[in-house]
Design a protein around this motif. Structure first.
Motif, PDB file in Angstrom:
ATOM      1  N   GLY A 260       0.828  -1.196   0.000  1.00 39.09           N
ATOM      2  CA  GLY A 260       0.000   0.000   0.000  1.00 39.09           C
ATOM      3  C   GLY A 260       0.862   1.245   0.000  1.00 39.09           C
ATOM      4  N   HIS A 261       0.466   2.224   0.816  1.00 41.74           N
ATOM      5  CA  HIS A 261       1.163   3.525   0.756  1.00 41.74           C
ATOM      6  C   HIS A 261       1.378   4.257   2.066  1.00 41.74           C
ATOM      7  N   VAL A 262       0.504   4.053   3.025  1.00 36.23           N
ATOM      8  CA  VAL A 262       0.632   4.836   4.263  1.00 36.23           C
ATOM      9  C   VAL A 262       1.391   3.970   5.280  1.00 36.23           C
ATOM     10  N   CYS A 295       5.724  -4.498  -0.840  1.00 31.14           N
ATOM     11  CA  CYS A 295       5.154  -4.398  -2.180  1.00 31.14           C
ATOM     12  C   CYS A 295       4.743  -2.935  -2.368  1.00 31.14           C
ATOM     13  N   CYS A 296       4.887  -2.427  -3.571  1.00 29.02           N
ATOM     14  CA  CYS A 296       4.496  -1.057  -3.901  1.00 29.02           C
ATOM     15  C   CYS A 296       5.167  -0.042  -2.960  1.00 29.02           C
ATOM     16  N   CYS A 297       4.446   1.022  -2.600  1.00 33.22           N
ATOM     17  CA  CYS A 297       5.138   2.128  -1.929  1.00 33.22           C
ATOM     18  C   CYS A 297       5.257   1.968  -0.414  1.00 33.22           C
ATOM     19  N   THR A 298       4.361   1.208   0.219  1.00 36.11           N
ATOM     20  CA  THR A 298       4.628   0.869   1.622  1.00 36.11           C
ATOM     21  C   THR A 298       5.935   0.079   1.662  1.00 36.11           C
ATOM     22  N   SER A 313       6.205  -5.137  -7.389  1.00 41.67           N
ATOM     23  CA  SER A 313       5.577  -3.828  -7.574  1.00 41.67           C
ATOM     24  C   SER A 313       4.085  -4.030  -7.833  1.00 41.67           C
ATOM     25  N   ASN A 314       3.451  -2.958  -8.306  1.00 42.15           N
ATOM     26  CA  ASN A 314       1.997  -3.027  -8.519  1.00 42.15           C
ATOM     27  C   ASN A 314       1.581  -4.227  -9.363  1.00 42.15           C
ATOM     28  N   ILE A 315       2.302  -4.490 -10.455  1.00 42.67           N
ATOM     29  CA  ILE A 315       1.866  -5.569 -11.347  1.00 42.67           C
ATOM     30  C   ILE A 315       2.187  -6.961 -10.795  1.00 42.67           C
ATOM     31  N   GLN A 334      -4.497   2.260  -1.523  1.00 40.90           N
ATOM     32  CA  GLN A 334      -4.024   2.640  -2.865  1.00 40.90           C
ATOM     33  C   GLN A 334      -3.221   1.536  -3.586  1.00 40.90           C
ATOM     34  N   CYS A 335      -3.518   1.411  -4.873  1.00 49.95           N
ATOM     35  CA  CYS A 335      -2.825   0.490  -5.781  1.00 49.95           C
ATOM     36  C   CYS A 335      -2.960  -0.976  -5.355  1.00 49.95           C
ATOM     37  N   ILE A 336      -4.034  -1.281  -4.630  1.00 51.34           N
ATOM     38  CA  ILE A 336      -4.286  -2.665  -4.212  1.00 51.34           C
ATOM     39  C   ILE A 336      -5.315  -3.229  -5.189  1.00 51.34           C
ATOM     40  N   ALA A 446       9.903   8.312 -12.451  1.00 58.60           N
ATOM     41  CA  ALA A 446       8.850   8.183 -11.443  1.00 58.60           C
ATOM     42  C   ALA A 446       7.685   7.381 -12.016  1.00 58.60           C
ATOM     43  N   GLY A 447       6.733   7.112 -11.148  1.00 55.66           N
ATOM     44  CA  GLY A 447       5.485   6.511 -11.600  1.00 55.66           C
ATOM     45  C   GLY A 447       5.467   4.998 -11.521  1.00 55.66           C
ATOM     46  N   CYS A 448       4.585   4.446 -12.320  1.00 55.80           N
ATOM     47  CA  CYS A 448       4.136   3.071 -12.127  1.00 55.80           C
ATOM     48  C   CYS A 448       4.762   2.131 -13.153  1.00 55.80           C
ATOM     49  N   ILE A 449       4.242   0.910 -13.165  1.00 58.56           N
ATOM     50  CA  ILE A 449       4.595  -0.067 -14.188  1.00 58.56           C
ATOM     51  C   ILE A 449       3.274  -0.633 -14.694  1.00 58.56           C
ATOM     52  N   THR A 475      11.738   6.899  -8.040  1.00 57.68           N
ATOM     53  CA  THR A 475      10.748   6.717  -6.972  1.00 57.68           C
ATOM     54  C   THR A 475       9.722   5.689  -7.433  1.00 57.68           C
ATOM     55  N   GLY A 476       8.892   5.270  -6.494  1.00 57.60           N
ATOM     56  CA  GLY A 476       7.719   4.458  -6.806  1.00 57.60           C
ATOM     57  C   GLY A 476       8.059   3.132  -7.450  1.00 57.60           C
ATOM     58  N   CYS A 477       7.101   2.624  -8.227  1.00 61.18           N
ATOM     59  CA  CYS A 477       7.319   1.351  -8.912  1.00 61.18           C
ATOM     60  C   CYS A 477       8.355   1.505 -10.020  1.00 61.18           C
ATOM     61  N   ALA A 478       8.500   2.726 -10.552  1.00 57.71           N
ATOM     62  CA  ALA A 478       9.531   2.961 -11.572  1.00 57.71           C
ATOM     63  C   ALA A 478      10.914   2.677 -10.988  1.00 57.71           C
ATOM     64  N   GLY A 526       9.032   5.905  -2.107  1.00 54.39           N
ATOM     65  CA  GLY A 526       7.703   5.795  -2.702  1.00 54.39           C
ATOM     66  C   GLY A 526       7.327   7.057  -3.454  1.00 54.39           C
ATOM     67  N   CYS A 527       6.072   7.076  -3.920  1.00 55.28           N
ATOM     68  CA  CYS A 527       5.660   8.241  -4.716  1.00 55.28           C
ATOM     69  C   CYS A 527       5.575   9.507  -3.866  1.00 55.28           C
ATOM     70  N   VAL A 528       5.297   9.391  -2.569  1.00 54.50           N
ATOM     71  CA  VAL A 528       5.328  10.610  -1.745  1.00 54.50           C
ATOM     72  C   VAL A 528       6.730  11.207  -1.726  1.00 54.50           C
ATOM     73  N   VAL A 561       0.366   4.816 -14.592  1.00 51.21           N
ATOM     74  CA  VAL A 561      -0.933   4.145 -14.584  1.00 51.21           C
ATOM     75  C   VAL A 561      -1.952   4.910 -13.736  1.00 51.21           C
ATOM     76  N   ALA A 562      -1.547   5.276 -12.518  1.00 47.43           N
ATOM     77  CA  ALA A 562      -2.531   5.713 -11.516  1.00 47.43           C
ATOM     78  C   ALA A 562      -2.913   7.185 -11.666  1.00 47.43           C
ATOM     79  N   GLU A 563      -4.108   7.519 -11.143  1.00 45.58           N
ATOM     80  CA  GLU A 563      -4.540   8.929 -11.122  1.00 45.58           C
ATOM     81  C   GLU A 563      -3.555   9.771 -10.321  1.00 45.58           C
ATOM     82  N   LYS A 564      -2.948   9.156  -9.312  1.00 44.26           N
ATOM     83  CA  LYS A 564      -1.984   9.894  -8.483  1.00 44.26           C
ATOM     84  C   LYS A 564      -0.820  10.400  -9.333  1.00 44.26           C
ATOM     85  N   ALA A 565      -0.417   9.583 -10.304  1.00 46.41           N
ATOM     86  CA  ALA A 565       0.689  10.001 -11.174  1.00 46.41           C
ATOM     87  C   ALA A 565       0.268  11.208 -12.014  1.00 46.41           C
TER      88      ALA A 565
HETATM   89  O1  BF8 Z   1       2.329   5.524  -5.380  1.00 46.91           O
HETATM   90  S1  BF8 Z   1       4.137   4.039  -8.590  1.00 46.91           S
HETATM   91  S2  BF8 Z   1       1.463   1.860  -9.181  1.00 46.91           S
HETATM   92  S3  BF8 Z   1       2.451   1.807  -5.990  1.00 46.91           S
HETATM   93  S4  BF8 Z   1       0.820   5.038  -8.020  1.00 46.91           S
HETATM   94 FE1  BF8 Z   1       0.908   2.784  -7.353  1.00 46.91          FE
HETATM   95 FE2  BF8 Z   1       2.080   3.915  -9.365  1.00 46.91          FE
HETATM   96 FE3  BF8 Z   1       3.259   2.022  -8.021  1.00 46.91          FE
HETATM   97 FE4  BF8 Z   1       2.941   3.770  -5.235  1.00 46.91          FE
HETATM   98 NI1  BF8 Z   1       2.871   5.486  -7.170  1.00 46.91          NI
END
Ligand code: BF8
Length: 671
Positions: A260-262, A295-298, A313-315, A334-336, A446-449, A475-478, A526-528, A561-565
């Protein structure tokens, strides 16, 4: 494999996908195959992809097409596209600001002795307090004031977010204020965006995009709050050597995946995984210990503060469960992916949800709030330990061993290394290297996969950048993709960095006492923690006496991938840093919106989005951007001098006219 072709970036993932197929387990790779390739190629909605589907009210749903160039209410394609984009960025900002609120509230409750957390780094608290101009004396008063200001930045009604006002350079503040893009609180901005996007309210695409930028700035300010206050509570990151790969799961231990993330509860899970009573209980049930993996950003957070290895990572989240080795997958937010529940049904794995924002139909819910963190962490570990004897024989790990990595970079620890060279002016050596071209520039990956990239786009881009002496942050999954590509190691410096960059990383590694070079990709977490890279860029720009928008820096979210990105990217452009995206957001149905984000934003903010799917072309565009920035600053540069380094097409490869001109309805989707 039922439908379509599955592409994946590495051998271990490949092996796990094949194993999942043997067991009849469906994963993101299968579902993505259904949507995007083979027979079902057209299943991905062409209207949704271009942002021209409007579901705002019951006059619709409407879709802009060759047959109808407006919604039933008369909304144009650009209005619909811009409105959809604002809602997308709003969801990303809500996620990040909610995270920030959890952290600030934990700090406040900790100051009031209502939690079992402590202030691990009072020095960081003082530094944050100084930065946001908060002069209360003593840790308690100062901590209270900082936490209350942070909460007000998320929920209050001040004219500007205090963290935004304090952390961004004056010229950025002036420009954003002039454009009406300095955010009030994140909550206020989200409320306004909800109102504006309601049926029959805002219609001007430009205003939607400016509000998107304002939300993006609020998003990055929320990241700053989260990252800074997490440092106060848990300490700033340290540089750790660790590993990434499915094989960080251990056959003889109780495996607990934190996802997760927090990272509030996960900090406690890590702490109690060393509790003698719990370890004794694990041993009594036949395990040799408790193994926490991320896994992921946690996971990224736990890596930076404790060296906890990353399983995926996320995938990879479904495939981690498909090893049959996870006693518990503990999720926060997030991202679960919802399908982890279905995969877990094939095994003994317990999915344990912990926060009210992310509930699942069949998961065990062990609620976490700041006051009961110890109890929640112990209950989770007890549940995982008691699950160990239920592990079946259907366990599988891929042949490929985990990859080594070095991570945990922060502004503070970089400063610490540089101070050994020049204690009076620690940033000077880095700045001199940038000026001389030993480091041509910096790119943040930065960002996802996504399951779509045939090979890791991040790895391809990074290797091209390193050759040209561009230092890379991640950062992040990247960042995890870079780690799987072996790029977070000293060996990668020797193999991939240009000679000048290699020399610098070698001497920094020696100074840091590593006896080997620093890796060429500095993983910040992580992405934060994108906020750390942005704070570092701001600091360097201020020390160099130039505007942030003129720095030879850029961001790449090549597989986002994510809206957060989307929220982070838009905020980053608004701050004056150009961002590459490897896939277009759902905007191609609105030519005015495309022009605003990829061209006019340059006039507004001094930065823009570059959209390029091909990683080699993308790296050339990033290098061109850095080369141009150096030239404007009068700095020498070898970048872009050779024709082979020039992109075939120096502008975005997606032409708004070609794809989106409503005057050319033949190119619009039909139904
Ligand atoms: O905050 S990089 S898939 S895990 S959104 Fe999600 Fe994207 Fe991975 Fe982390 Ni960021």
């Amino acid at each position: 494999m039922k439908n379509g072709e599955i592409k994946n970036p590495d051998n271990a993932t490949d092996e796990m996908i094949r194993h999942a197929h043997v067991l009849g387990i469906e994963t993101i790779f299968d579902r993505n195959g259904n949507y995007s390739t083979g027979e079902c190629k057209k299943a991905k909605c062409n209207f949704g992809s271009r942002g021209i589907c409007c579901k705002q009210c019951m006059l619709g749903p409407c879709r802009i097409s060759g047959r109808s160039l407006k919604g039933t209410c008369g909304a144009s394609a650009d209005t619909i596209v811009a409105r959809n984009l604002l809602m997308m960025i709003g969801r990303g900002t809500a996620a990040h600001s909610s995270h920030a609120l959890h952290v600030a509230s934990t700090l406040l409750k900790t100051i009031r002795d209502n939690t079992s957390f402590t202030i691990k780094e009072p020095i960081k608290l003082e530094s944050v307090a100084r930065k946001i101009n908060c002069s209360e004396p003593g840790i308690k008063a100062m901590g209270t004031a900082v936490a209350e200001l942070a909460i007000s930045d998320i929920m209050g009604d001040e004219k500007y977010m205090r963290f935004a006002r304090s952390y961004y350079p004056p010229e950025v503040f002036e420009n954003l204020s002039k454009l009406g893009v300095m955010p009030g609180s994140a909550g206020r901005e989200l409320l306004d965006s909800g109102h504006e996007t309601s049926m029959g309210t805002m219609a001007d695409p430009t205003e939607f995009i400016l509000h998107s930028a304002r939300l993006g700035v609020a998003d990055i300010s929320s990241l700053i709050i989260s990252a800074e206050l997490q440092d106060v509570l848990f300490g700033t990151p340290k540089i750790f050597s660790s590993k990434i790969g499915f094989n960080v799961l251990e056959k003889d231990k109780v495996n607990v995946v934190i996802h997760g993330h927090v990272p509030l509860l996960s900090e406690k899970i890590i702490e109690f995984s060393e509790d003698p009573l719990l370890l004794e209980k694990a041993r009594s049930l036949g395990a040799s210990g408790i193994n926490i993996v991320g896994c992921c950003c946690t996971g990224n957070d736990a890596l930076m503060r404790h060296g906890i290895p990353i399983a995926g990572s996320n995938i990879h989240q479904e495939l981690i469960i498909a090893t049959g080795l996870a006693e518990a997958v503990v999720v926060d937010v997030q991202c679960i992916y919802p399908n982890i529940e279905n995969v877990a049904r094939h095994f003994h794995t317990k999915i344990i949800s912990t926060m009210k924002e992310a509930r699942f139909k069949s998961a065990q819910h062990i609620p976490f709030d700041e006051e009961n963190a110890d109890d929640a962490a112990k209950s989770i570990l007890n549940a995982a330990i008691e699950n160990f004897p239920k592990r079946g024989h259907n366990i599988f790990l891929p042949q490929e061993k985990p990859h080594d990595l070095m991570a945990g970079f922060s502004v503070e620890n970089i400063l610490g290394v540089l101070a050994a060279i020049n204690p009076q002016d620690p940033f000077k050596p880095l700045i001199e290297s940038i000026k001389s071209g030993d480091i041509n520039g910096i790119v943040l990956m930065a960002g996802c996969i996504s399951p779509e990239m045939a090979e890791s786009s991040q790895v391809v881009i990074v290797k091209e950048l390193l050759k040209q002496n561009v230092l890379v942050f991640s950062t992040g999954c990247a960042g995890q993709a870079c780690a799987r590509g072996g790029l977070l190691t000293s060996d990668a410096t020797m193999e991939f960095a240009g000679d000048k960059l290699k020399g610098i990383l070698k001497s920094l590694g020696d100074i840091a006492g590593l006896g080997k070079p620093l890796p060429p990709v500095w993983h910040f977490g992580g992405c934060v923690d994108n906020s750390r890279a942005i704070i570092l860029a701001i600091t360097l720009a201020q020390k160099m006496g130039i505007s942030l928008k003129d720095m030879p820096i850029a961001v790449s979210a090549s597989d986002w991938v994510a809206e957060k990105a989307a929220a982070i990217g838009t905020g980053t452009v608004a701050l004056g840093i150009t961002v590459h995206l490897g896939r277009a957001p759902p905007i191609l149905g609105g030519s005015e919106v495309v022009t605003l984000l990829t061209q006019k934003s340059e006039e507004l903010f001094g930065a823009r989005f570059i959209i390029e799917e091909d990683p080699i072309k993308a790296s050339k565009l990033l290098l061109l951007h850095i080369g141009n920035a150096r030239e404007k600053l009068g700095l020498s540069s070898s970048i872009g001098r050779h024709r082979s380094q020039q992109p075939d097409n120096e502008e975005i490869s997606i032409s708004p006219d070609e794809h989106t001109n409503p005057q050319n309805p033949l190119l619009l989707p039909t139904y």
